[in-house]
Design a protein around this motif. Structure first.
Motif, PDB file in Angstrom:
ATOM      1  N   GLU A  97       0.831  -1.204   0.000  1.00 19.57           N
ATOM      2  CA  GLU A  97       0.000   0.000   0.000  1.00 19.57           C
ATOM      3  C   GLU A  97       0.860   1.247   0.000  1.00 19.57           C
ATOM      4  N   PRO A 103      -2.546   2.799  -6.584  1.00 23.37           N
ATOM      5  CA  PRO A 103      -2.779   1.459  -6.033  1.00 23.37           C
ATOM      6  C   PRO A 103      -3.727   0.592  -6.855  1.00 23.37           C
ATOM      7  N   LYS A 306       1.093  13.567   2.269  1.00 23.29           N
ATOM      8  CA  LYS A 306       0.035  13.125   3.179  1.00 23.29           C
ATOM      9  C   LYS A 306      -0.322  14.309   4.058  1.00 23.29           C
ATOM     10  N   TYR A 308      -2.196  16.077   7.284  1.00 26.78           N
ATOM     11  CA  TYR A 308      -2.708  15.833   8.635  1.00 26.78           C
ATOM     12  C   TYR A 308      -3.220  17.141   9.208  1.00 26.78           C
TER      13      TYR A 308
ATOM     14  N   PHE B 120      -7.126   1.588  12.506  1.00 23.62           N
ATOM     15  CA  PHE B 120      -6.179   1.792  13.615  1.00 23.62           C
ATOM     16  C   PHE B 120      -4.894   1.001  13.476  1.00 23.62           C
ATOM     17  N   TRP B 176       2.765  -3.066  10.172  1.00 28.17           N
ATOM     18  CA  TRP B 176       1.587  -2.272  10.473  1.00 28.17           C
ATOM     19  C   TRP B 176       0.644  -3.200  11.235  1.00 28.17           C
ATOM     20  N   PHE B 304      -5.779   0.413  -0.492  1.00 27.06           N
ATOM     21  CA  PHE B 304      -5.294   1.773  -0.266  1.00 27.06           C
ATOM     22  C   PHE B 304      -5.539   2.110   1.195  1.00 27.06           C
ATOM     23  N   ALA B 305      -4.977   3.202   1.635  1.00 29.59           N
ATOM     24  CA  ALA B 305      -5.082   3.526   3.059  1.00 29.59           C
ATOM     25  C   ALA B 305      -5.308   5.011   3.248  1.00 29.59           C
ATOM     26  N   LYS B 306      -5.857   5.356   4.391  1.00 24.09           N
ATOM     27  CA  LYS B 306      -5.963   6.749   4.796  1.00 24.09           C
ATOM     28  C   LYS B 306      -5.092   6.914   6.032  1.00 24.09           C
ATOM     29  N   TYR B 307      -4.260   7.909   5.993  1.00 22.19           N
ATOM     30  CA  TYR B 307      -3.305   8.103   7.087  1.00 22.19           C
ATOM     31  C   TYR B 307      -3.763   9.226   7.993  1.00 22.19           C
ATOM     32  N   TYR B 308      -3.694   8.992   9.283  1.00 29.37           N
ATOM     33  CA  TYR B 308      -4.048  10.017  10.264  1.00 29.37           C
ATOM     34  C   TYR B 308      -2.905  10.176  11.250  1.00 29.37           C
ATOM     35  N   ILE B 314       1.520   8.097  13.814  1.00 29.19           N
ATOM     36  CA  ILE B 314       0.730   7.898  12.606  1.00 29.19           C
ATOM     37  C   ILE B 314      -0.094   6.616  12.681  1.00 29.19           C
ATOM     38  N   ARG B 316      -3.132   4.403  10.421  1.00 29.02           N
ATOM     39  CA  ARG B 316      -3.756   4.363   9.101  1.00 29.02           C
ATOM     40  C   ARG B 316      -4.949   3.429   9.120  1.00 29.02           C
ATOM     41  N   THR B 317      -5.856   3.677   8.219  1.00 29.29           N
ATOM     42  CA  THR B 317      -6.954   2.759   7.996  1.00 29.29           C
ATOM     43  C   THR B 317      -6.684   2.093   6.654  1.00 29.29           C
ATOM     44  N   LYS B 320      -8.980  -2.823   1.873  1.00 25.05           N
ATOM     45  CA  LYS B 320      -8.869  -3.714   0.719  1.00 25.05           C
ATOM     46  C   LYS B 320     -10.182  -3.573  -0.027  1.00 25.05           C
TER      47      LYS B 320
ATOM     48  N   TYR C 307      -8.875  13.397   4.185  1.00 22.62           N
ATOM     49  CA  TYR C 307      -9.515  12.915   5.402  1.00 22.62           C
ATOM     50  C   TYR C 307      -8.652  13.206   6.610  1.00 22.62           C
ATOM     51  N   LYS C 309      -8.569  12.988  11.073  1.00 22.14           N
ATOM     52  CA  LYS C 309      -9.226  12.444  12.263  1.00 22.14           C
ATOM     53  C   LYS C 309      -8.997  13.444  13.390  1.00 22.14           C
TER      54      LYS C 309
END
Lengths: 415, 415, 415
Positions: A97, A103, A306, A308, B120, B176, B304-308, B314, B316-317, B320, C307, C309
């Motif tokens: 990822e 992706p 990215k 934040y 998470f 991760w 793909f992922a979403k990073y927080y 950090i 990520r969610t 898939k 996105y 959080k």
């Protein structure tokens, strides 16, 4: 003839007669009168030339070039890719990822092998990069407020501030701060990259011939989970190691991983659809696509970030990614027997065989006159035949040799 | 002849005479001497064969295959897509921004119909997935520290830890965490997906013929805001329901939404540019492109992922995503009248008509000799004519029938 | 003939004789008997027609259409793009990472010139957009709970709530709130966009001819860092200003930046590979690709989101981006001398020259009979020759003119 005709025919009668005779003439069959030259040497030359032309057509045009086929290039193609593998940089583990962009698994994707990270960028003011032209300054007077350098990082504020490191100064800019050149950290994540596996699912379709095929084959026992591509033994296992692809493209992996580059995986579906479908196989080739010999533009990299939000203000991590971009290019040509090209090529072949007679006519006119030339008029002969006998009419089977092969030109003149 | 010549000519004079006569010969016109066979049966065979060949060329080569046209395949094409619609999973509403990847509206895009979310994830250590080979363990001795499985999730630490659920144990990895297989939750968001509308704007350009056309038509009254594609009544309203596309590709929507898959929307612009531009219309077809019959590689998904950033670390969610990828494939062939292919095909046609005479020559030689064959030498005749009268010189119109159609072979021999 | 034959031959003997004579006949050389018409006017017409046909073929078919070449269309192509530049909106500086989507530098990318930002969206309930049909309401009774409008923003809750601004009311939806139409803010970031530079690295490969070339050239002194594309002086510096591209496509930049649009950068590699590689140069053209004349579908935009959080709940910033999408389209056709098309075209040319004789035959039959036509039978003559003398056998050089050019038709008849 016409001696007893009492008066000239009227116009109408003449037209009627003309029409009648035209109609009658339409059903006549015309054939050229030929001379048969009974000279063995000339005959051999003639047949040899014809044979050569025929061989050329049969061998080159029909066998090598398959000109009897109708062809179609550029099949409809669909490519699905999937990369697998994990790698390590100094501090962390990277999974698919993170290092494959975009992706979605299309035909063009990048495997990131090195990154330059600029973390904690926020919108604010800071020193411009020293690599931007006219960015270095001694005092505020060197910096024009409101100036925007297209190759710089932001809008100049007019102040001259100390650089990130060292003792020099550069103009201050309003930008994402700190700027990349001042604060980026490099990480190499290509150590395990040669072992990444890339699955390339490709299916093609030739709409003209209604022919479809894929590059993947089902075999029992979870074959596709363990196999690796091999040109001979595992042609239908399209799972490639990245190291294999780079090696086949004759590139140095470490070098490529540092500067980035584009490798084409070219799948070629050249198919003779007159044969069975199992004879239509993909051929893979691998080639470096970006111009590596031009230093100024060599390599491949791109930037992404990215974002934040921390305490209400936005921070980003800017990443300049160097990577190996894989372009899967599919092309091919399918051919199938078709009447039209066959007829055109046959007609051309026959016309070209006629060239043999040009040559022989020239030989005849130039060299033959001093020798005795034996000939007879074939079609005359055939018509003459009833006069002499009731033979079947082709010279050889009907008459004695002396009839057919005249021994001197005088005899020929009589005809 | 030449009896009175006093002395042989000198070389120069001979050369001059040769050149002069060559020059004179250059302006001669040569034409083959032909025999006219006045046999109605043969004439009918001859004309019938010619007619057949002619019909073949006119019908098949010129009308069906349009071989008189110059053609161009692979038009320049531009595709803009836009998906509209919203859907629901158990807990939430999804809009286009969330389920279409990539968002830019190009010719290849995916509509996500099912996701497996692993929320998470942070960089840390946790139990490896049980699906990774050799991941299960009983004690630390089964796990080699520093081992990196390419199909696993991270770098093994050497410890054996309890799995996420159940009583088994797997090797611990630095990755991760938690790993996808241990903590992912599935959500189906395909319930409303058949009603999504997809607008496919396509415009093509044939550079050779300077011809451009688009697949969209302006009609008054906000037509494009309400219409849906229909092959006959709404051909120029390229707004498709996703359900319609899947149905046309003969796939089961629910199944496809679960496993994912690739559907090709093929737009075919086959145009005869000799006709008006309004005769050049797009033809749409729909086909499943990924190899669904091969279980091991069937379906389509990507991660793909979403990073927080939460409290400086950090998270990520990881998602898939299974989805329906739409590949818009444009191809086509345009043809326009052109001299060269016309001439080549005409010449081929004429050459092929000549084949008729081969057949007739063979008939003549084999079967005709026993019958009376009426013939005369056409060109001789024409030249003979002034001798006999002042007629216009073509046999039929100038002489009585007995002149032209000889009743026995003896008469023919006299000519 | 055959008078002394004592008894009829047996079948076997006859077959042997037949075979022998067939074999002998196989080595005969046949050539059509021709009439030479010694008429200067006819000769001139004949040669003129031949010359015209020849000129057509040499000029049009061979020089203009290069029909002697084998050709290949659609080269394998790889495109790498890189955009540089920064721009300003009212409040902030934008760099490449923010305005170029997708970032990977492929052949299709968008440069965002205007955005409509909807910040702080969270999943919740709020008023539906007024632009959704049937969204306006007076009381809860107008809103059906559970209704899902495909072109709306969410699932209706059944309540009627006040709109974001103004005094009207719309149905409440469960969605990402607030909805775009209620809370979006527009920002224009196209002010500096005409000065953005776009580097387009393109390399092509014609597999049939094993020919590769790129559109970039190395020159000393950091040429590529400072140059800009110019059709004549800097053809191999593929660095384009966005303003130049839009101008070449004959579009208004400001208008395009507001509505968005797709511009094609078409690179054409038409190459005559019989010439040196330096004669094979790219030709660039620029064209608006989306249908701008259709108001309902004009322009180009797409949505993406960032996105975040915050305190455990997810917030997103939805961005509707209008931009200039650049599609780099590469096509081309390469030709190289090849025997087959040359032979086919030559054969066609020769066949077509024969058409000249059809015309002349017709003239001969129609107009010539009233004049004296001088002719002799060439091949007969050649054979007759030994009878009369020992000359080299071609009419002109061997006999006096009176032999060859007969002065009246009676003489001709004797032959």
């Amino acid at each position: 003839m016409a001696a007893a005709e009492p008066k000239p025919p009227t116009g109408a009668a003449a037209a009627r007669r003309l029409a009648r005779s035209c109609w009658s003439a339409f059903w006549d069959y015309e054939t050229p009168k030929v001379i048969v030259v009974k000279n063995r040497r000339l005959g051999i030359v003639y047949r040899a030339v014809q044979l050569l032309i025929l061989l050329y057509f049969v061998w080159y045009v029909f066998i090598v070039q398959k000109s009897y086929q109708d062809s179609e290039t550029g099949p409809e193609s669909s490519v699905i890719t999937k990369v697998k593998g994990i790698t390590l940089s100094e501090h962390k583990v990277w999974d698919v990822e993170e290092y494959v962009k975009p992706p979605e698994g299309g035909s063009v994707f990048s495997i990131i092998t090195r990154i330059e990270v600029t973390p904690f960028q926020t919108l604010g003011t800071c020193a411009e990069s020293m690599r931007v032209s006219n960015a270095t300054c001694d005092s505020d007077e060197d910096c024009v407020a409101g100036q925007l350098d297209m190759l710089g990082n932001g809008l100049r504020t007019g102040r001259c501030v100390p650089y990130y490191h060292g003792s020099s100064k550069t103009c201050e800019v309003s930008a994402w701060c700190p700027v990349e050149d001042g604060a980026s950290v490099s990480q190499f994540l290509g150590t395990m990259a040669p072992n990444f596996t890339i699955l390339i699912k490709n299916s093609i379709h030739y709409p003209k011939f209604q022919f479809s095929k894929g590059n993947i084959e089902n075999r029992k026992g979870g074959y596709l989970k363990h196999c690796t591509f091999h040109e001979v033994s595992d042609l239908y296992c399209p799972i490639f190691k990245l190291g294999y692809i780079v090696e086949q493209a004759e590139e140095n992996f470490t070098e490529l991983a540092h500067t980035g580059g584009v490798i084409g995986v070219i799948i070629n579906w050249d198919c003779d659809l007159d044969l069975s479908a199992s004879e239509c196989n993909p051929k893979y080739s691998f080639r470096r696509l970006d111009p590596k010999h031009i230093p100024a533009s060599s390599g491949y990299n791109f930037r992404f970030a990215k974002y934040y939000k921390i305490n209400g203000s936005i921070t980003r991590t800017l990443i300049k990614a160097y990577g190996i971009r894989i372009d899967v290019i599919v092309h091919g040509q399918a051919g199938k027997f078709s009447l039209i090209p066959t007829i055109i090529n046959l007609a051309t072949a026959l016309t070209s065989i006629g060239v043999g007679s040009f040559l022989c006519d020239w030989i005849l006119l130039t060299f033959m006159n001093k020798n005795k030339v034996y000939s007879h008029k074939k079609f005359d002969k055939m018509v003459d035949a009833p006069e002499r006998g009731a033979g079947p009419g082709i010279c050889a089977s009907e008459s004695s040799q002396q009839d057919c092969v005249l021994t001197d030109a005088r005899g020929l003149a009589q005809l």
